[in-house]
Design a protein around this motif. Structure first.
Motif, PDB file in Angstrom:
ATOM      1  N   GLU A  25      35.823  51.636  34.322  1.00  0.00           N
ATOM      2  CA  GLU A  25      34.827  51.269  35.248  1.00  0.00           C
ATOM      3  C   GLU A  25      33.851  52.547  35.231  1.00  0.00           C
ATOM      4  OE1 GLU A  25      34.495  50.655  40.043  1.00  0.00           O
ATOM      5  OE2 GLU A  25      36.685  50.719  39.196  1.00  0.00           O
ATOM      6  N   PHE A  26      34.319  53.668  35.402  1.00  0.00           N
ATOM      7  CA  PHE A  26      33.526  54.606  35.278  1.00  0.00           C
ATOM      8  C   PHE A  26      32.516  54.678  33.959  1.00  0.00           C
ATOM      9  CE2 PHE A  26      32.028  58.654  36.853  1.00  0.00           C
ATOM     10  CZ  PHE A  26      31.353  59.305  35.665  1.00  0.00           C
ATOM     11  N   LEU A  27      33.183  54.576  32.782  1.00  0.00           N
ATOM     12  CA  LEU A  27      32.234  54.549  31.812  1.00  0.00           C
ATOM     13  C   LEU A  27      31.325  53.321  31.304  1.00  0.00           C
ATOM     14  CD1 LEU A  27      35.292  55.480  29.324  1.00  0.00           C
ATOM     15  CD2 LEU A  27      33.192  56.901  29.850  1.00  0.00           C
ATOM     16  N   GLY A  28      31.949  52.394  32.139  1.00  0.00           N
ATOM     17  CA  GLY A  28      30.860  51.071  32.048  1.00  0.00           C
ATOM     18  C   GLY A  28      29.608  51.337  32.856  1.00  0.00           C
ATOM     19  N   ALA A  29      30.096  51.997  34.178  1.00  0.00           N
ATOM     20  CA  ALA A  29      28.546  52.312  34.913  1.00  0.00           C
ATOM     21  C   ALA A  29      27.713  53.393  34.321  1.00  0.00           C
ATOM     22  CB  ALA A  29      29.435  52.838  36.286  1.00  0.00           C
ATOM     23  N   GLN A  30      28.478  54.175  33.644  1.00  0.00           N
ATOM     24  CA  GLN A  30      27.568  55.193  32.953  1.00  0.00           C
ATOM     25  C   GLN A  30      26.895  54.689  31.621  1.00  0.00           C
ATOM     26  OE1 GLN A  30      30.155  58.135  31.206  1.00  0.00           O
ATOM     27  NE2 GLN A  30      28.670  59.160  29.994  1.00  0.00           N
ATOM     28  N   PHE A  31      27.532  53.710  31.172  1.00  0.00           N
ATOM     29  CA  PHE A  31      26.560  52.895  29.926  1.00  0.00           C
ATOM     30  C   PHE A  31      25.591  52.172  30.661  1.00  0.00           C
ATOM     31  CE2 PHE A  31      26.373  51.174  25.902  1.00  0.00           C
ATOM     32  CZ  PHE A  31      25.440  49.866  26.149  1.00  0.00           C
ATOM     33  N   ASP A  32      25.944  51.495  31.702  1.00  0.00           N
ATOM     34  CA  ASP A  32      24.675  50.551  32.355  1.00  0.00           C
ATOM     35  C   ASP A  32      23.667  51.354  32.985  1.00  0.00           C
ATOM     36  OD1 ASP A  32      27.360  48.254  33.761  1.00  0.00           O
ATOM     37  OD2 ASP A  32      26.521  48.452  31.622  1.00  0.00           O
ATOM     38  N   ALA A 103      35.613  52.213  25.389  1.00  0.00           N
ATOM     39  CA  ALA A 103      36.984  52.094  24.613  1.00  0.00           C
ATOM     40  C   ALA A 103      37.898  50.783  24.945  1.00  0.00           C
ATOM     41  CB  ALA A 103      37.824  53.575  24.971  1.00  0.00           C
ATOM     42  N   GLU A 104      37.352  49.751  25.297  1.00  0.00           N
ATOM     43  CA  GLU A 104      37.917  48.762  25.314  1.00  0.00           C
ATOM     44  C   GLU A 104      38.118  48.026  24.018  1.00  0.00           C
ATOM     45  OE1 GLU A 104      36.269  45.880  28.821  1.00  0.00           O
ATOM     46  OE2 GLU A 104      34.985  47.694  28.479  1.00  0.00           O
ATOM     47  N   GLU A 105      37.116  48.457  23.126  1.00  0.00           N
ATOM     48  CA  GLU A 105      37.282  48.114  21.831  1.00  0.00           C
ATOM     49  C   GLU A 105      37.308  49.343  20.955  1.00  0.00           C
ATOM     50  OE1 GLU A 105      35.348  43.582  22.144  1.00  0.00           O
ATOM     51  OE2 GLU A 105      34.220  45.229  21.197  1.00  0.00           O
ATOM     52  N   ILE A 106      38.400  49.505  20.268  1.00  0.00           N
ATOM     53  CA  ILE A 106      38.391  50.736  19.300  1.00  0.00           C
ATOM     54  C   ILE A 106      38.094  50.419  17.984  1.00  0.00           C
ATOM     55  CG2 ILE A 106      40.202  52.467  18.339  1.00  0.00           C
ATOM     56  CD1 ILE A 106      39.715  52.524  21.610  1.00  0.00           C
TER      57      ILE A 106
END
Ligand code: FAD
Length: 171
Positions: A25-32, A103-106
């Motif tokens: 969730e954190f990395l997703g928000a960081q990306f968005d 990192a959902e898809e490696i």
């Protein structure tokens, strides 16, 4: 680091405290919010800033205990993402960059072969066009994270007619 980037980083840390927020969730928000790769364009998890801004933002996030994308997906983060940003279509960028960053898809790197390590020109895997797709004919070895990977970046050998057939990782 510009005051604005500092503010954006601190806002992310305040909105999603790393200690209590799941990494994905954190990395997703960081990306968005364009704080994934600040030096990449806006549609690629960036803000079109400098590598220096990226480095400073990353140190600030790490100091606050934020999850680091490249730890779980080093080849995706370090090799495949820059390749997609440089050579991918808008569709590729939209489809692959965010789940790579979270990192959902490696991703893995499919270069080495039983008979070819340093000598890239001797790679025998061939990419064969099949309608809109490419099929890979060959064998790859030493593939770090292959057992966890959903995607891989590969480097099929040069067709016999291409000029630079004598390239090597040593030249
Ligand atoms: C831990 C680990 C993880 C790896 N992960 C991956 C991966 O994810 N994906 C992938 O594709 N590969 C991976 N590899 C493979 C790695 O890329 C190869 O091991 C490397 O390219 C060397 O190839 P080789 O092992 O076949 O050695 P060779 O190419 O056979 O080299 C043997 C020795 O000869 C020397 N040599 C070779 N050619 C020359 C030359 N022209 N001039 C002078 N010296 C030369 C080399 O330096 C080396 O000392 C991994 C390897 C390791 C050890």
């Amino acid at each position: 680091m510009s005051a604005n980037v500092e503010e954006l980083v601190d806002e992310l840390l305040a909105d999603l405290p790393p200690a209590t927020t799941p990494a994905k969730e954190f990395l997703g928000a960081q990306f968005d919010r364009g704080l994934a790769w600040l030096h990449y364009p806006k549609d690629c998890g960036g803000l079109g800033l400098t590598p220096k801004d990226q480095q400073l933002a990353q140190s600030r996030l790490a100091a606050a205990g934020a999850p680091i994308s490249g730890v779980k997906n080093p080849i995706g983060y370090g090799m495949c993402a820059p390749t997609i940003v440089s050579h991918g279509t808008d569709q590729h960028k939209k489809r692959y960059l965010r789940p790579l960053f979270t990192a959902e898809e490696i991703w893995c790197q499919l270069f080495s072969e039983p008979g070819s390590g340093s000598d890239v020109a001797s790679l025998s895997t061939r990419a064969v066009r099949d309608g809109d797709e490419w099929g890979l004919n060959g064998q790859k070895v030493w593939t770090t994270l292959a057992h966890l990977s959903k995607f891989g970046c590969s480097w099929p050998g040069p067709t016999p007619t291409s000029p630079n057939t004598r390239a090597s990782r040593h030249s």
